[in-house]
Design a protein around this motif. Structure first.
Motif, PDB file in Angstrom:
ATOM      1  N   SER A  20       0.849  -1.194   0.000  1.00  0.00           N
ATOM      2  CA  SER A  20       0.000   0.000   0.000  1.00  0.00           C
ATOM      3  C   SER A  20       0.880   1.237   0.000  1.00  0.00           C
ATOM      4  N   PHE A  21       0.491   2.228  -0.793  1.00  0.00           N
ATOM      5  CA  PHE A  21       1.250   3.470  -0.808  1.00  0.00           C
ATOM      6  C   PHE A  21       0.474   4.572  -1.509  1.00  0.00           C
ATOM      7  N   ILE A  22       0.873   5.795  -1.250  1.00  0.00           N
ATOM      8  CA  ILE A  22       0.354   6.966  -1.939  1.00  0.00           C
ATOM      9  C   ILE A  22       1.491   7.448  -2.833  1.00  0.00           C
ATOM     10  N   PRO A  23       1.321   7.347  -4.144  1.00  0.00           N
ATOM     11  CA  PRO A  23       2.415   7.728  -5.034  1.00  0.00           C
ATOM     12  C   PRO A  23       2.583   9.242  -5.126  1.00  0.00           C
ATOM     13  N   GLU A  24       3.795   9.634  -5.455  1.00  0.00           N
ATOM     14  CA  GLU A  24       4.047  11.041  -5.780  1.00  0.00           C
ATOM     15  C   GLU A  24       3.351  11.333  -7.098  1.00  0.00           C
ATOM     16  N   ARG A  25       3.069  12.578  -7.363  1.00  0.00           N
ATOM     17  CA  ARG A  25       2.438  13.005  -8.604  1.00  0.00           C
ATOM     18  C   ARG A  25       3.454  13.755  -9.456  1.00  0.00           C
ATOM     19  N   GLY A  26       3.480  13.417 -10.731  1.00  0.00           N
ATOM     20  CA  GLY A  26       4.357  14.109 -11.667  1.00  0.00           C
ATOM     21  C   GLY A  26       3.744  15.427 -12.123  1.00  0.00           C
ATOM     22  N   ALA A  27       4.469  16.165 -12.981  1.00  0.00           N
ATOM     23  CA  ALA A  27       3.998  17.450 -13.492  1.00  0.00           C
ATOM     24  C   ALA A  27       2.672  17.312 -14.234  1.00  0.00           C
ATOM     25  N   ASP A  28       2.450  16.154 -14.864  1.00  0.00           N
ATOM     26  CA  ASP A  28       1.197  15.916 -15.594  1.00  0.00           C
ATOM     27  C   ASP A  28       0.101  15.358 -14.685  1.00  0.00           C
ATOM     28  N   ASN A  29       0.363  15.313 -13.374  1.00  0.00           N
ATOM     29  CA  ASN A  29      -0.552  14.822 -12.343  1.00  0.00           C
ATOM     30  C   ASN A  29      -0.724  13.307 -12.367  1.00  0.00           C
ATOM     31  N   ARG A  30       0.072  12.601 -13.111  1.00  0.00           N
ATOM     32  CA  ARG A  30       0.004  11.141 -13.115  1.00  0.00           C
ATOM     33  C   ARG A  30       0.864  10.597 -11.978  1.00  0.00           C
ATOM     34  N   ALA A  31       0.443   9.444 -11.487  1.00  0.00           N
ATOM     35  CA  ALA A  31       1.189   8.783 -10.421  1.00  0.00           C
ATOM     36  C   ALA A  31       2.578   8.404 -10.917  1.00  0.00           C
ATOM     37  N   VAL A  32       3.572   8.665 -10.110  1.00  0.00           N
ATOM     38  CA  VAL A  32       4.946   8.288 -10.437  1.00  0.00           C
ATOM     39  C   VAL A  32       5.230   6.986  -9.697  1.00  0.00           C
ATOM     40  N   MET A  33       5.286   5.894 -10.457  1.00  0.00           N
ATOM     41  CA  MET A  33       5.520   4.576  -9.870  1.00  0.00           C
ATOM     42  C   MET A  33       6.525   3.833 -10.725  1.00  0.00           C
ATOM     43  N   ASP A  34       7.303   2.962 -10.081  1.00  0.00           N
ATOM     44  CA  ASP A  34       8.230   2.155 -10.865  1.00  0.00           C
ATOM     45  C   ASP A  34       7.463   1.041 -11.587  1.00  0.00           C
ATOM     46  N   GLY A  35       8.146   0.364 -12.486  1.00  0.00           N
ATOM     47  CA  GLY A  35       7.519  -0.665 -13.311  1.00  0.00           C
ATOM     48  C   GLY A  35       6.880  -1.781 -12.519  1.00  0.00           C
ATOM     49  N   ALA A  36       7.491  -2.187 -11.403  1.00  0.00           N
ATOM     50  CA  ALA A  36       6.939  -3.274 -10.597  1.00  0.00           C
ATOM     51  C   ALA A  36       5.568  -2.892 -10.039  1.00  0.00           C
ATOM     52  N   TRP A  37       5.428  -1.656  -9.563  1.00  0.00           N
ATOM     53  CA  TRP A  37       4.142  -1.207  -9.047  1.00  0.00           C
ATOM     54  C   TRP A  37       3.129  -1.064 -10.173  1.00  0.00           C
ATOM     55  N   MET A  38       3.563  -0.513 -11.302  1.00  0.00           N
ATOM     56  CA  MET A  38       2.628  -0.303 -12.414  1.00  0.00           C
ATOM     57  C   MET A  38       2.054  -1.621 -12.935  1.00  0.00           C
ATOM     58  N   ARG A  39       2.823  -2.694 -12.867  1.00  0.00           N
ATOM     59  CA  ARG A  39       2.314  -3.995 -13.327  1.00  0.00           C
ATOM     60  C   ARG A  39       1.215  -4.531 -12.419  1.00  0.00           C
ATOM     61  N   ARG A  40       1.103  -4.001 -11.222  1.00  0.00           N
ATOM     62  CA  ARG A  40       0.088  -4.457 -10.275  1.00  0.00           C
ATOM     63  C   ARG A  40      -1.195  -3.625 -10.329  1.00  0.00           C
ATOM     64  N   VAL A  41      -1.141  -2.482 -11.001  1.00  0.00           N
ATOM     65  CA  VAL A  41      -2.286  -1.574 -11.059  1.00  0.00           C
ATOM     66  C   VAL A  41      -3.221  -2.012 -12.179  1.00  0.00           C
ATOM     67  N   VAL A  42      -4.516  -1.962 -11.914  1.00  0.00           N
ATOM     68  CA  VAL A  42      -5.500  -2.402 -12.910  1.00  0.00           C
ATOM     69  C   VAL A  42      -6.044  -1.221 -13.703  1.00  0.00           C
ATOM     70  N   GLN A  43      -6.531  -1.527 -14.885  1.00  0.00           N
ATOM     71  CA  GLN A  43      -7.222  -0.526 -15.700  1.00  0.00           C
ATOM     72  C   GLN A  43      -8.561  -0.215 -15.054  1.00  0.00           C
ATOM     73  N   GLY A  44      -8.932   1.040 -15.015  1.00  0.00           N
ATOM     74  CA  GLY A  44     -10.226   1.436 -14.497  1.00  0.00           C
ATOM     75  C   GLY A  44     -11.241   1.588 -15.617  1.00  0.00           C
ATOM     76  N   TYR A  45     -12.497   1.300 -15.295  1.00  0.00           N
ATOM     77  CA  TYR A  45     -13.574   1.348 -16.280  1.00  0.00           C
ATOM     78  C   TYR A  45     -14.747   2.161 -15.741  1.00  0.00           C
ATOM     79  N   SER A  46     -15.523   2.714 -16.645  1.00  0.00           N
ATOM     80  CA  SER A  46     -16.736   3.428 -16.248  1.00  0.00           C
ATOM     81  C   SER A  46     -17.787   2.406 -15.824  1.00  0.00           C
ATOM     82  N   ASP A  47     -18.895   2.904 -15.310  1.00  0.00           N
ATOM     83  CA  ASP A  47     -19.977   1.998 -14.940  1.00  0.00           C
ATOM     84  C   ASP A  47     -20.609   1.344 -16.171  1.00  0.00           C
TER      85      ASP A  47
END
Length: 183
Positions: A20-47
């Motif tokens: 669990s963690f709160i990522p830093e935000r880059g200049a474009d407001n996207r989460a700054v995460m290393d590749g290992a963390w990004m592989r664990r994040v899921v795609q989000g979908y609308s309802d």
């Protein structure tokens, strides 16, 4: 100290919530995460089932000063929920802090109240303390019945709010079932 560092130091580490963690935000407001963390994040979908934003994206209209996304695993959320309903195995100061966030400080009406971080819902024969939430591409719910040491965690990578079935059906049914077996 930044809120992310406080949460890491005072809650996540003591509970051994290593996923669990709160990522830093880059200049474009996207989460700054290393590749290992990004592989664990899921795609989000609308309802409606349409992909919303890139993986790990926090929609900018949910970006308020002092807030942000927190990423966590189901196991870590189960650990957190267990600490909230029981807490016997954790540091007494952390246990009291978690309980303090659950205490109702404002009563909305006969049924609903609000604590620091949690909502109180008084139902026939049971009080549920919970927190539904989410973005337009993900949602989550943690529901507690501390009097029966029951907790439920729901996670969805869709922008809908699945909490009502847990709040009004599952948790009360479990509480009544445990009460009938305890007596």
């Amino acid at each position: 100290m930044p809120i992310g560092a406080l949460i890491q130091h005072r809650i996540l580490r003591p509970l051994a919530m290593d996923a669990s963690f709160i990522p830093e935000r880059g200049a474009d407001n996207r989460a700054v995460m290393d590749g290992a963390w990004m592989r664990r994040v899921v795609q989000g979908y609308s309802d409606q089932g349409t992909a919303v934003g890139p993986i790990g994206d926090q929609q900018s209209y949910f970006d308020f000063p002092g807030t942000g996304q927190m990423f966590s695993s189901a196991r870590d959320l189960a650990t957190f929920a267990a600490a909230c309903v029981d807490g016997r195995a954790i540091d007494p100061n952390l246990r009291e802090a978690l309980r303090m966030t659950q205490r109702e400080v404002f009563r909305v009406d006969d049924k609903f109240g609000q604590g620091m971080a949690w909502e109180t819902v008084r139902l026939p024969g049971v009080t549920v303390i919970d927190k539904p939430g989410g973005l337009n591409n993900a949602s989550g719910y943690i529901g507690l019945v501390p009097s029966r040491r029951i907790a439920i965690v729901l996670l969805a990578n869709r922008g809908e709010y699945p909490h009502e079935i847990a709040r009004y059906k599952i948790l009360p049914a479990l509480a009544h079932l445990l009460a009938s077996h305890a007596g």
